[in-house]
Motif scaffolding. Structure first.
Motif, PDB file in Angstrom:
ATOM      1  N   VAL A  63       0.840  -1.205   0.000  1.00 29.18           N
ATOM      2  CA  VAL A  63       0.000   0.000   0.000  1.00 29.18           C
ATOM      3  C   VAL A  63       0.874   1.255   0.000  1.00 29.18           C
ATOM      4  CG1 VAL A  63      -1.673   1.315   1.365  1.00 29.18           C
ATOM      5  CG2 VAL A  63      -1.976  -1.147   1.038  1.00 29.18           C
ATOM      6  N   ILE A  64       1.948   1.249   0.748  1.00 26.95           N
ATOM      7  CA  ILE A  64       2.851   2.404   0.785  1.00 26.95           C
ATOM      8  C   ILE A  64       3.494   2.625  -0.575  1.00 26.95           C
ATOM      9  CG2 ILE A  64       5.037   3.234   1.735  1.00 26.95           C
ATOM     10  CD1 ILE A  64       4.158   1.984   4.423  1.00 26.95           C
ATOM     11  N   PHE A  65       3.946   1.548  -1.223  1.00 26.54           N
ATOM     12  CA  PHE A  65       4.567   1.693  -2.546  1.00 26.54           C
ATOM     13  C   PHE A  65       3.560   2.138  -3.603  1.00 26.54           C
ATOM     14  CE2 PHE A  65       7.977  -1.383  -1.045  1.00 26.54           C
ATOM     15  CZ  PHE A  65       8.897  -0.374  -0.859  1.00 26.54           C
ATOM     16  N   ILE A  66       2.326   1.682  -3.503  1.00 26.25           N
ATOM     17  CA  ILE A  66       1.274   2.149  -4.415  1.00 26.25           C
ATOM     18  C   ILE A  66       1.053   3.646  -4.215  1.00 26.25           C
ATOM     19  CG2 ILE A  66      -1.214   2.026  -4.919  1.00 26.25           C
ATOM     20  CD1 ILE A  66       0.349  -0.258  -6.129  1.00 26.25           C
ATOM     21  N   GLY A  67       1.050   4.100  -2.970  1.00 22.00           N
ATOM     22  CA  GLY A  67       0.892   5.530  -2.683  1.00 22.00           C
ATOM     23  C   GLY A  67       2.043   6.362  -3.237  1.00 22.00           C
ATOM     24  N   ILE A  68       3.250   5.848  -3.110  1.00 17.95           N
ATOM     25  CA  ILE A  68       4.416   6.560  -3.645  1.00 17.95           C
ATOM     26  C   ILE A  68       4.334   6.637  -5.167  1.00 17.95           C
ATOM     27  CG2 ILE A  68       6.920   6.418  -3.958  1.00 17.95           C
ATOM     28  CD1 ILE A  68       7.039   5.239  -1.101  1.00 17.95           C
ATOM     29  N   ALA A  69       3.949   5.540  -5.807  1.00 17.15           N
ATOM     30  CA  ALA A  69       3.820   5.518  -7.263  1.00 17.15           C
ATOM     31  C   ALA A  69       2.736   6.490  -7.723  1.00 17.15           C
ATOM     32  CB  ALA A  69       3.508   4.103  -7.746  1.00 17.15           C
ATOM     33  N   TRP A  70       1.598   6.500  -7.029  1.00 25.38           N
ATOM     34  CA  TRP A  70       0.509   7.383  -7.390  1.00 25.38           C
ATOM     35  C   TRP A  70       0.940   8.849  -7.237  1.00 25.38           C
ATOM     36  CZ3 TRP A  70      -2.423  10.811  -4.344  1.00 25.38           C
ATOM     37  CH2 TRP A  70      -3.538  11.332  -4.969  1.00 25.38           C
ATOM     38  N   ALA A  71       1.637   9.161  -6.157  1.00 27.34           N
ATOM     39  CA  ALA A  71       2.116  10.527  -5.943  1.00 27.34           C
ATOM     40  C   ALA A  71       3.113  10.924  -7.034  1.00 27.34           C
ATOM     41  CB  ALA A  71       2.762  10.653  -4.564  1.00 27.34           C
ATOM     42  N   GLY A  72       3.964   9.986  -7.451  1.00 26.35           N
ATOM     43  CA  GLY A  72       4.910  10.266  -8.527  1.00 26.35           C
ATOM     44  C   GLY A  72       4.217  10.557  -9.839  1.00 26.35           C
ATOM     45  N   ILE A  73       3.170   9.819 -10.130  1.00 28.39           N
ATOM     46  CA  ILE A  73       2.411  10.045 -11.366  1.00 28.39           C
ATOM     47  C   ILE A  73       1.745  11.412 -11.332  1.00 28.39           C
ATOM     48  CG2 ILE A  73       0.385   9.288 -12.672  1.00 28.39           C
ATOM     49  CD1 ILE A  73       1.198   6.400 -11.837  1.00 28.39           C
ATOM     50  N   ILE A  74       1.105  11.742 -10.226  1.00 24.49           N
ATOM     51  CA  ILE A  74       0.409  13.034 -10.108  1.00 24.49           C
ATOM     52  C   ILE A  74       1.413  14.181 -10.182  1.00 24.49           C
ATOM     53  CG2 ILE A  74      -0.998  14.475  -8.578  1.00 24.49           C
ATOM     54  CD1 ILE A  74      -2.490  12.118  -9.890  1.00 24.49           C
ATOM     55  N   CYS A  75       2.521  14.080  -9.460  1.00 22.53           N
ATOM     56  CA  CYS A  75       3.536  15.135  -9.486  1.00 22.53           C
ATOM     57  C   CYS A  75       4.151  15.272 -10.873  1.00 22.53           C
ATOM     58  CB  CYS A  75       4.621  14.870  -8.448  1.00 22.53           C
ATOM     59  SG  CYS A  75       4.059  15.081  -6.755  1.00 22.53           S
ATOM     60  N   GLY A  76       4.378  14.154 -11.553  1.00 20.22           N
ATOM     61  CA  GLY A  76       4.927  14.193 -12.901  1.00 20.22           C
ATOM     62  C   GLY A  76       3.998  14.873 -13.882  1.00 20.22           C
ATOM     63  N   LYS A  77       2.706  14.597 -13.773  1.00 20.36           N
ATOM     64  CA  LYS A  77       1.729  15.246 -14.650  1.00 20.36           C
ATOM     65  C   LYS A  77       1.663  16.743 -14.381  1.00 20.36           C
ATOM     66  CE  LYS A  77      -1.343  11.398 -15.611  1.00 20.36           C
ATOM     67  NZ  LYS A  77      -2.695  10.872 -15.491  1.00 20.36           N
ATOM     68  N   LYS A  78       1.679  17.115 -13.097  1.00 24.58           N
ATOM     69  CA  LYS A  78       1.636  18.541 -12.760  1.00 24.58           C
ATOM     70  C   LYS A  78       2.895  19.249 -13.243  1.00 24.58           C
ATOM     71  CE  LYS A  78      -1.484  18.202  -8.918  1.00 24.58           C
ATOM     72  NZ  LYS A  78      -2.250  19.200  -8.253  1.00 24.58           N
ATOM     73  N   TYR A  79       4.044  18.594 -13.103  1.00 26.44           N
ATOM     74  CA  TYR A  79       5.303  19.179 -13.566  1.00 26.44           C
ATOM     75  C   TYR A  79       5.270  19.358 -15.080  1.00 26.44           C
ATOM     76  CZ  TYR A  79      10.223  19.613 -14.756  1.00 26.44           C
ATOM     77  OH  TYR A  79      11.417  20.034 -15.280  1.00 26.44           O
ATOM     78  N   ARG A  80       4.782  18.353 -15.816  1.00 31.07           N
ATOM     79  CA  ARG A  80       4.709  18.440 -17.267  1.00 31.07           C
ATOM     80  C   ARG A  80       3.748  19.555 -17.684  1.00 31.07           C
ATOM     81  NH1 ARG A  80       7.680  17.904 -21.307  1.00 31.07           N
ATOM     82  NH2 ARG A  80       8.321  15.868 -20.636  1.00 31.07           N
ATOM     83  N   ASP A  81       2.597  19.657 -17.039  1.00 29.15           N
ATOM     84  CA  ASP A  81       1.651  20.729 -17.362  1.00 29.15           C
ATOM     85  C   ASP A  81       2.264  22.093 -17.093  1.00 29.15           C
ATOM     86  OD1 ASP A  81      -0.211  18.869 -18.132  1.00 29.15           O
ATOM     87  OD2 ASP A  81      -1.327  18.935 -16.236  1.00 29.15           O
ATOM     88  N   HIS A  82       2.963  22.223 -15.976  1.00 29.75           N
ATOM     89  CA  HIS A  82       3.603  23.491 -15.630  1.00 29.75           C
ATOM     90  C   HIS A  82       4.694  23.837 -16.640  1.00 29.75           C
ATOM     91  CE1 HIS A  82       5.197  26.700 -13.132  1.00 29.75           C
ATOM     92  NE2 HIS A  82       6.399  26.145 -13.225  1.00 29.75           N
TER      93      HIS A  82
END
Length: 51
Positions: free
Chosen positions: A16-35
């Motif tokens: 569950v912790i690794f899934i949370g880290i992966a999900w946060a990485g995906i969201i942060c990556g998308k926000k970084y790309r949009d920015h």
């Protein structure tokens, strides 16, 4: 038998912790790309594809 359940629970918590880290990485990556795209003036709808 209790050791098996304890190990299973420990692995489940790690999963569950690794899934949370992966999900946060995906969201942060998308926000970084949009920015980054917004700063460079590139929009997803402006991209042209050729066949």
């Amino acid at each position: 038998m209790a050791a098996i359940f304890a190990s299973l629970l420990q692995n489940l918590i790690k999963f569950v912790i690794f899934i949370g880290i992966a999900w946060a990485g995906i969201i942060c990556g998308k926000k970084y790309r949009d920015h980054k795209d917004a700063n460079s003036g590139v929009h997803n709808t402006d991209k042209k594809t050729t066949k």
